[in-house]
Enzyme design. Structure first.
Site, PDB file in Angstrom:
ATOM      1  N   CYS A  47      66.293  39.542  36.377  1.00  0.00           N
ATOM      2  CA  CYS A  47      67.086  40.919  36.261  1.00  0.00           C
ATOM      3  C   CYS A  47      68.854  41.299  36.348  1.00  0.00           C
ATOM      4  CB  CYS A  47      66.129  41.644  36.817  1.00  0.00           C
ATOM      5  SG  CYS A  47      67.017  42.831  36.844  1.00  0.00           S
ATOM      6  N   CYS A  50      68.900  43.682  39.217  1.00  0.00           N
ATOM      7  CA  CYS A  50      67.975  43.359  40.494  1.00  0.00           C
ATOM      8  C   CYS A  50      69.255  42.770  41.276  1.00  0.00           C
ATOM      9  CB  CYS A  50      66.603  42.784  40.155  1.00  0.00           C
ATOM     10  SG  CYS A  50      65.595  43.342  39.080  1.00  0.00           S
ATOM     11  N   CYS A 184      24.037  38.012  56.890  1.00  0.00           N
ATOM     12  CA  CYS A 184      24.279  36.869  56.572  1.00  0.00           C
ATOM     13  C   CYS A 184      26.208  37.363  56.966  1.00  0.00           C
ATOM     14  CB  CYS A 184      24.552  36.445  55.266  1.00  0.00           C
ATOM     15  SG  CYS A 184      26.556  36.230  54.484  1.00  0.00           S
ATOM     16  N   CYS A 187      28.612  38.349  55.014  1.00  0.00           N
ATOM     17  CA  CYS A 187      28.342  39.223  54.208  1.00  0.00           C
ATOM     18  C   CYS A 187      28.725  40.470  54.778  1.00  0.00           C
ATOM     19  CB  CYS A 187      27.087  39.516  53.366  1.00  0.00           C
ATOM     20  SG  CYS A 187      26.370  38.057  52.981  1.00  0.00           S
TER      21      CYS A 187
END
Length: 432
Positions: A47, A50, A184, A187
């Protein structure tokens, strides 16, 4: 070509700069979980704008080092991040303030001085809000040890064997479901991230959790053998088919994965005939971009011809369904004010323009009105390319209310036969 692209990318920012390079793996830590102010540029290496901004962005980063984070995302490479924040053009600069889940668009100038001035002004506002007790954090709950991006436990639905089918399988929403075990450890580590992602995706994707040690019927049905196991249930599918989650375990990873799958499973937008002002309001003024096609008059292009054109539009709306675009069409000569506003019609039909009502500009299709020609045109638009033309008015055009096309061939109006038998053609002159 690849070598050139990589060369461009490395030339934009490097590890020696003070600009923080962001990727999906560090975005959550450096932005979402960060309590301070972050300016993020989403860019593409090719770009031109940019490339022009890069030296100013680097200067601003050096000036603000230790005060405000100045960061950059190569959105061409990390499309999931660009998609998450609905980046449609380059460069786009987002300001992540107190509420990291709702960044604002940067509206300042593109020089280092302007960037620094805006950053200091935003920083001052952030500090004043903290003094007055109005936020000032990223929304994380205290005591989380930096593991969670915040969120509410209420946004994660507790699922059981008895409510699973009703809530998940019969739902028109996309669901992400965690099958867990209370003992767990993985978890427990996932829980705050799951909660944070659920809050961030609220209204888009539903998140659930099912204790597989208690509700074993559903866990066995979906072949759960380890914990946590995450399954995705697509929207509107009643057959119970699930997809295995294969993303990361941070909240940003989960959000990025869910956003991508949500876009993949969205139905394509409708291609709508312009019949009233409401058509424009719904499909243009409320969308990021509006693709407007003007098709030949029905007498010049009968039903098969017209349907072929509409099918091209439908195929491309499906291809670009991840983009928040509207798709509309009109018959040539039916909406003259619209055609005039978009400079359509002077070079024949069919014709097309893409309108950005927010920026009050449009870009004309200059190539062929074919699937390949339109695809190249839209691809350039999705990368921020094109030659935008300003709209003359804040509103696209006043729309004439018309009847929708009935799908039939056009017919020339039938003229009544004129009976000349009763007309005296004698002009009153004597014959020679």
């Amino acid at each position: 070509i690849l070598a050139v692209a990589l060369s461009s990318a490395s030339a934009l920012y490097s590890s020696s700069d003070d600009v923080l390079e962001l990727t999906p793996s560090n975005f959550n830590k450096e932005v979402t979980m960060y309590d301070g102010l972050v300016f993020v540029e989403f860019y593409a290496p090719w770009c031109g704008h940019c490339q022009s901004l890069a030296p100013e962005w680097k200067k601003a980063a050096t000036a603000l080092k230790g005060v405000v984070k100045i960061a950059a995302v190569n959105a061409d490479e990390h499309q999931s991040l660009g998609g998450q924040y609905q980046i449609q053009g380059f460069p786009t600069i987002k300001v992540f303030g107190a509420n990291k889940n709702s960044p604002s668009d940067y509206q300042g100038g593109r020089t280092a001085d302007a960037i620094v001035d805006t950053a200091l002004s935003k920083l001052k506002s952030l500090v004043q809000d903290r003094l007055k007790g109005r936020g000032g954090s990223s929304g994380r709950s205290g005591g989380s040890g930096g593991k969670s991006g915040g969120g509410s436990a209420d946004d994660v639905v507790e699922l059981t064997d008895s409510n699973f089918e009703r809530l998940v399988l019969d739902s028109d929403d996309m669901w992400l479901v965690e099958f867990f075990a209370p003992w767990c450890g993985h978890c427990k580590n996932l829980a705050p991230h799951w909660q944070s992602a659920a809050s961030e995706m609220k209204g888009k994707v539903k998140f659930g959790a099912l204790d597989a040690t208690v509700h074993s019927v559903m866990a066995n049905r979906y072949g759960v053998r380890g914990y946590p196991t995450i399954k995705m249930f697509p929207a509107g599918k009643k057959d119970g088919d699930a997809m295995e989650y294969d993303g990361g375990r941070t909240s940003s990873d989960i959000v990025n994965w869910a956003t991508e799958k949500l876009a993949e499973n969205l139905p394509p937008p409708e291609v709508v005939q312009i019949v009233s002002q409401d058509t424009i309001k719904t499909n243009c003024e409320e969308k990021q971009l509006c693709v407007v096609a003007v098709l030949p008059h029905i007498l010049d292009c009968q039903s098969k011809c017209r349907n072929d054109y509409i099918q091209i539009l439908k195929d491309l709306s499906t291809k670009y369904k991840k983009q928040p675009w509207g798709w509309v069409w009109s018959e040539a000569g039916q909406q003259m004010e619209l055609e005039a506003a978009l400079g359509i019609g002077g070079f024949g039909y069919p014709a097309m323009a893409a309108v950005n009502t927010r920026k009050q500009v449009y870009v004309l299709l200059k190539g062929p009105f074919s699937e390949k020609g339109i695809n190249e045109y839209l691809r350039d638009l999705s990368y921020g390319k094109g030659a935008p033309i300003p709209l003359k008015d804040t509103k696209i055009a006043n729309i004439e209310k018309t009847e929708p096309w009935d799908g039939k061939d056009g017919e020339l109006p039938v003229e009544d036969d004129i009976d000349l038998s009763d007309i005296d053609l004698d002009d009153g002159k004597d014959e020679l």
